[in-house]
Design a protein around this motif. Structure first.
Motif, PDB file in Angstrom:
ATOM      1  N   ARG A  94       0.833  -1.199   0.000  1.00 27.15           N
ATOM      2  CA  ARG A  94       0.000   0.000   0.000  1.00 27.15           C
ATOM      3  C   ARG A  94       0.873   1.256   0.000  1.00 27.15           C
ATOM      4  N   GLY A  95       0.305   2.353  -0.499  1.00 27.13           N
ATOM      5  CA  GLY A  95       1.021   3.625  -0.514  1.00 27.13           C
ATOM      6  C   GLY A  95       2.127   3.699  -1.547  1.00 27.13           C
ATOM      7  N   GLU A  96       2.047   2.885  -2.586  1.00 26.79           N
ATOM      8  CA  GLU A  96       3.072   2.870  -3.636  1.00 26.79           C
ATOM      9  C   GLU A  96       2.511   3.532  -4.901  1.00 26.79           C
ATOM     10  N   THR A  97       3.034   4.701  -5.228  1.00 23.04           N
ATOM     11  CA  THR A  97       2.611   5.417  -6.427  1.00 23.04           C
ATOM     12  C   THR A  97       3.653   5.240  -7.512  1.00 23.04           C
ATOM     13  N   VAL A  98       3.232   4.730  -8.654  1.00 17.34           N
ATOM     14  CA  VAL A  98       4.145   4.528  -9.788  1.00 17.34           C
ATOM     15  C   VAL A  98       4.186   5.794 -10.620  1.00 17.34           C
ATOM     16  N   ARG A  99       5.394   6.221 -10.978  1.00 20.09           N
ATOM     17  CA  ARG A  99       5.580   7.432 -11.764  1.00 20.09           C
ATOM     18  C   ARG A  99       6.207   7.175 -13.140  1.00 20.09           C
ATOM     19  N   GLY A 100       6.607   5.944 -13.402  1.00 16.99           N
ATOM     20  CA  GLY A 100       7.214   5.672 -14.700  1.00 16.99           C
ATOM     21  C   GLY A 100       7.629   4.230 -14.829  1.00 16.99           C
ATOM     22  N   LEU A 101       8.251   3.912 -15.959  1.00 13.78           N
ATOM     23  CA  LEU A 101       8.689   2.557 -16.269  1.00 13.78           C
ATOM     24  C   LEU A 101      10.195   2.522 -16.444  1.00 13.78           C
ATOM     25  N   THR A 102      10.789   1.369 -16.226  1.00 14.78           N
ATOM     26  CA  THR A 102      12.184   1.143 -16.608  1.00 14.78           C
ATOM     27  C   THR A 102      12.189   0.269 -17.852  1.00 14.78           C
ATOM     28  N   VAL A 103      13.180   0.501 -18.697  1.00 15.46           N
ATOM     29  CA  VAL A 103      13.253  -0.163 -19.994  1.00 15.46           C
ATOM     30  C   VAL A 103      14.647  -0.748 -20.168  1.00 15.46           C
ATOM     31  N   ALA A 104      14.736  -1.893 -20.829  1.00 13.76           N
ATOM     32  CA  ALA A 104      16.020  -2.569 -21.046  1.00 13.76           C
ATOM     33  C   ALA A 104      17.008  -1.647 -21.742  1.00 13.76           C
ATOM     34  N   ASP A 105      18.271  -1.654 -21.264  1.00 16.51           N
ATOM     35  CA  ASP A 105      19.319  -0.820 -21.851  1.00 16.51           C
ATOM     36  C   ASP A 105      19.821  -1.373 -23.169  1.00 16.51           C
ATOM     37  N   ARG A 106      19.759  -2.681 -23.325  1.00 18.72           N
ATOM     38  CA  ARG A 106      20.321  -3.312 -24.520  1.00 18.72           C
ATOM     39  C   ARG A 106      19.283  -4.190 -25.190  1.00 18.72           C
ATOM     40  N   GLY A 107      19.518  -4.435 -26.466  1.00 25.41           N
ATOM     41  CA  GLY A 107      18.633  -5.333 -27.197  1.00 25.41           C
ATOM     42  C   GLY A 107      17.303  -4.684 -27.506  1.00 25.41           C
ATOM     43  N   PRO A 108      16.331  -5.494 -27.895  1.00 26.91           N
ATOM     44  CA  PRO A 108      14.998  -4.960 -28.233  1.00 26.91           C
ATOM     45  C   PRO A 108      14.363  -4.258 -27.037  1.00 26.91           C
ATOM     46  N   ALA A 109      13.574  -3.235 -27.330  1.00 34.22           N
ATOM     47  CA  ALA A 109      12.880  -2.493 -26.267  1.00 34.22           C
ATOM     48  C   ALA A 109      11.988  -3.435 -25.477  1.00 34.22           C
ATOM     49  N   ARG A 110      12.074  -3.342 -24.163  1.00 32.84           N
ATOM     50  CA  ARG A 110      11.237  -4.168 -23.298  1.00 32.84           C
ATOM     51  C   ARG A 110      11.136  -3.501 -21.944  1.00 32.84           C
TER      52      ARG A 110
END
Length: 475
Positions: free
Chosen positions: A139-155
């Protein structure tokens, strides 16, 4: 073990947690609301404040599609709901009293519903989710963005929280609802985002809850799960709930300044008493109010899907209201959310790797699940709002072409024609595609014959009468 993060701990997020835990995933639900859930359903109704769930204190219809899926796929949840006082409704045994032929039909077995307050439904669902191994709720966790793989295909590889922490995951499910920022998070990384199509539902709702003095209905149930109608300048529906509760909701145009006064309790009550189908439910001998009048506005029909030239991003799966919202009057939101989430779990079972193939298949599932209902809501809302605006302005619309059906005319015909009733109910319960109803030649003929047979069985006050009643109640 696959690590799955779910953004949002409301209905879609909790069903996703249960479904993906069944796949053997290690599931963490990130819930923005820091408040601890109450212990009882009555405490939930009165004390549970969920600013992230704006529709929490409004009427809900838990339709056949979602009800049947809960019975089949999540039976412990279904049983816990019933044990908590949620009402089981068999629509085939609660046909409108105005139908002459109530002969049972084999397909009626699918026409099941649950009568419940949203707070009760969500509380029991959360309790069941937290009992299941492999699920944790933060509880009390607000998401503000995503992390994306540094290498290879976007994920997508995880999320970023409000305080800057990163939480890694193999799969991120966005169940953050109609206010989802998922498309903006993707844009921040230069990733393809779904195309948004939105149109105002052009309606404002006012809802109040009551507790009946006993389980027996005090008025006709022309909708099986409740009673109500759609008239030429407003709509009013009573929804049966759990533990002898029920809710009454009115819908009006957002700019209908005269009827907006029903936000006041005395005015709301005067409108209920002026609506013959609903009046018996609020007599002092029948029930007591257990809530203030709640208002809900700013509603859109919205759809977020990837176009042909955009490739969905692996590792990130939006669900339910994060993909599509429709006018709550149609009562489809929870059912479609459950169907989408469980369908997605089946897809991931068959294609467990969060790669481009899984993402493309998930995008296709979202389109099949939501597009027909979005298009139906847009069409019906536009026609209903056009009629209401004409009535408020004192104008009369030209008659529709004879081959054009509206939800209002089909609903009116369903009160006297059992074939139309079953077809309409199956569509309302999200069991049949809406196009099959409105394009069926037999249904067109039956509707035409039914509405030509005289005035509707459940009338409502005309515009001038209701405005006068509201003005007198407000003064």
């Amino acid at each position: 073990m696959t690590r799955t993060l779910i953004i949002g701990g409301s209905v879609a997020g909790l069903v996703a947690a249960l479904a993906f835990a069944d796949l053997g995933h290690d599931v963490t639900v990130l819930e923005r609301d820091a408040n601890e859930a109450p212990d009882t359903v009555d405490e939930a109704h009165g004390d549970w404040q969920r600013p992230t769930v704006p529709q929490l204190h409004h009427s809900h219809a838990f339709g056949s599609l979602g009800t049947n899926l809960l019975r089949e796929r999540l039976p412990s949840v279904y049983q816990a709901l019933v044990a908590a006082g949620v009402r089981e409704i068999e629509l085939g045994k609660a046909m409108p009293p105005t139908l002459a032929d109530k002969t049972p039909h084999p397909a009626d077995a699918e026409l099941r519903m649950l009568g419940s307050r949203r707070t009760t439904f969500e509380l029991v669902l959360r309790q069941e989710a937290l009992r299941k191994p492999g699920i944790s709720l933060r509880r009390g966790e607000t998401v503000r963005g995503l992390t994306v793989a540094d290498r290879g295909p976007a994920r997508v590889t995880g999320v970023v929280t409000k305080d800057g922490r990163t939480i890694a995951a193999d799969l991120v499910i966005d169940a953050s609802g109609r206010r989802s920022q998922g498309h903006e998070w993707l844009r921040e990384h230069g990733l393809a985002e779904p195309e948004l199509v939105a149109q105002s539902a052009d309606i404002t709702y006012y809802t109040r809850y009551y507790r009946a003095h006993g389980p027996r209905p005090v008025g006709p149930l022309n909708r099986g799960f409740g009673a109500g109608g759609l008239w030429d300048h407003y709509t009013g529906v009573m929804f049966l709930g759990d533990n002898n509760t029920f809710a009454i909701s009115f819908g009006i145009l957002p700019d209908d300044t005269e009827l907006k006064q029903m936000r006041a309790e005395d005015v709301f009550t005067s409108v209920v008493r002026a609506t013959p189908l609903l009046a018996p439910w609020v007599s002092p001998e029948a029930s007591d109010p257990i809530s203030p009048v709640h208002a809900m506005a700013g509603l859109d029909n919205s759809l977020k899907l990837y176009g042909q030239d955009a490739q969905p991003v692996p590792g990130f799966l939006p669900v339910a209201d994060a993909v599509c919202t429709t006018n709550p009057a149609f009562g489809r939101g929870v059912s479609l959310a459950i169907a989408h989430v469980l369908g997605l779990a089946d897809l991931v079972r068959e294609h467990p790797e969060p790669d481009a193939e899984q993402a493309a298949l998930a995008a296709g599932l979202a389109g099949r699940t939501f597009r027909p209902w979005f298009e139906d809501a847009v069409r019906n809302d536009a026609g209903r709002a056009r009629l209401w605006r004409a009535t408020v302005a004192g104008q009369q619309l030209p008659p529709l072409p004879p081959d054009v059906l509206t939800f209002g005319t089909v609903a009116e015909a369903a009160g006297t024609d059992e074939v139309v009733w079953r077809r309409l109910v199956r569509t309302m319960m999200s069991l049949d595609n809406p196009a099959g109803l409105y394009e069926d030649e037999e249904i067109r003929l039956r509707v035409k014959q039914a509405v030509a047979g005289g005035p509707p069985p459940f009338p409502a006050p005309d515009r001038a009468t209701l405005v006068d009643i509201v003005r007198r109640a407000a003064n």
